[in-house]
Design an enzyme around this catalytic site. Structure first.
Site, mmCIF file in Angstrom:
data_model
loop_
_atom_site.group_PDB
_atom_site.id
_atom_site.type_symbol
_atom_site.label_atom_id
_atom_site.label_comp_id
_atom_site.label_asym_id
_atom_site.label_seq_id
_atom_site.Cartn_x
_atom_site.Cartn_y
_atom_site.Cartn_z
ATOM 1 N N SER A 138 -29.772 7.956 1.202
ATOM 2 C CA SER A 138 -28.564 8.279 1.953
ATOM 3 C C SER A 138 -27.844 7.061 2.510
ATOM 4 O O SER A 138 -26.681 7.162 2.905
ATOM 5 C CB SER A 138 -28.902 9.227 3.114
ATOM 6 N N ASP A 182 -25.693 8.491 13.362
ATOM 7 C CA ASP A 182 -26.455 9.717 13.583
ATOM 8 C C ASP A 182 -27.915 9.369 13.829
ATOM 9 O O ASP A 182 -28.239 8.224 14.152
ATOM 10 C CB ASP A 182 -26.256 10.718 12.432
ATOM 11 N N HIS A 235 -28.873 6.938 10.495
ATOM 12 C CA HIS A 235 -27.997 6.077 9.693
ATOM 13 C C HIS A 235 -27.127 5.154 10.523
ATOM 14 O O HIS A 235 -26.664 5.538 11.602
ATOM 15 C CB HIS A 235 -27.105 6.959 8.801
#
Length: 359
Positions: free
Chosen positions: A34, A324, A327
């Protein structure tokens, strides 16, 4: 145009490739999780690891969520910009019904998938992702398609000048520390050695399919992400960080060995752990004020739950290291890529990405 750039332009023009003056390399092929996913998971119907909703993308050029786990651009975008390229599109978008007959892989492709790991089972927490083995499988199909378009010799030249970026390993470590089953089955060192050996197999597969220039990122200080801090009275999880450093040591040794066994291979390793630790320990010198809390989320440190449309969203996103629970913010990702591209030996070994491109 510099002499090296002119030579590269003429070489690829003669092979039938389009090549702009701004480009320093013909293409970038991205593999990972991600941290560099630019939308592949949007096409995975049952995956819950998606960033296709607000508040993701709030600072992206179109102000809309794109599948990037960021308030704006992520490291994949900034890497492409540094190379004078457009962001490599998600592989699954290129083979979708809308693009299937017009897909071109020669300008670069991203196979990265949120939740992905080196191990095929790393995505169990997220129900569905594209683990590294499958990403490389997809690339093998792309390789066959490109060879059919331009011929094996032209493709070999194209790939030998392209950059292969690999950013993976965090989810494997998160999976280990969050699993009593894995921790009872393997000692931490056994697990790390298994990770390194398994990654080597996939990098060798990429090498066998023409990859020569690798940009490899180590795993960051995962014990300091908001999701782990909130479980530890806002402090970093020292055990997770300790074994992350040990994994990165194993990764660096593996890369040296892989290069010695395959002399045409060259690589640049980015010490993500050192880079993010620098931001956390010296925030004001980098323009940050908040190093513990997430910008988007809810509860203590905005890290009790994920970033959702109903979550809290900070207004000062430029001064948060984390967007978040897991990340980095766009601002942090931009700094990382600056260091990847032009950093000293403090963060990049044995060379930085600019030197990798110019070889």
């Amino acid at each position: 145009m510099a002499l090296a750039g002119l030579f590269l332009f003429l070489s690829f023009f003669s092979l039938g490739f389009t090549f702009s003056e701004a480009q320093t390399t013909p293409a970038i092929y991205v593999f990972g999780d991600s941290l560099v996913d630019v939308g592949n998971n949007n096409y995975l119907t049952i995956s819950i690891a998606k960033a296709n909703h607000p508040h993701y993308g709030v600072d992206f050029p179109n102000k809309k969520p794109t599948g990037r786990f960021s308030n704006g651009k992520n490291a994949a975008d900034f890497l492409a910009e540094k190379l004078g390229l457009a962001t490599a599109p998600p592989y699954l978008s290129l083979i979708s019904k809308a693009n299937k007959n017009n897909a071109s892989f020669l300008e670069g492709v991203s196979f990265a998938s949120a939740g992905a790991g080196i191990f095929d089972g790393s995505d169990e927490r997220f129900r569905q992702s594209i683990p590294l083995t499958k990403q490389v499988n997809y690339y093998s199909q792309v390789h066959e398609e490109m060879a059919g378009r331009v011929g094996p010799q032209a493709l070999e030249t194209h790939l030998s000048r392209s950059i292969f970026a690999v950013v993976i390993g965090s989810n494997d470590l998160f999976g280990y520390f969050d699993s009593t089953q894995l921790r009872s089955k393997y000692t931490p060192q056994q697990y790390l050695d298994f990770m390194s050996a398994s990654l080597k197999v996939q990098l060798k597969r990429l090498y066998d399919y023409g990859a020569r220039k690798f940009e490899i990122a180590g795993v960051g200080a995962i014990g300091c992400c908001p999701a782990y801090r909130v479980k530890n009275k806002t402090e970093c999880n020292t055990e997770a960080n300790y074994w992350t450093v040990k994994y990165n040591d194993a990764l660096k040794s593996m890369l040296e060995q892989l290069k010695s066994e395959n002399p045409p291979l060259i690589y640049s390793y980015f010490d993500t752990y050192a880079a993010i630790s620098d931001l956390i320990n010296n925030p004001t010198s980098h323009g940050f004020a908040e190093v513990k809390a997430a910008c988007c989320g809810f509860g203590n440190l905005n890290a009790v739950g994920p970033c959702l449309p109903v979550s809290n969203l900070c207004s000062n996103r430029e001064d948060h290291v984390f967007f978040d629970q897991y990340h980095p913010s766009e601002a942090a990702a931009r700094i990382f890529v600056e260091s990847i591209f032009d950093g000293s030996s403090k963060h990049t070994i044995p060379i930085n990405m600019r030197q990798l491109v110019n070889i």
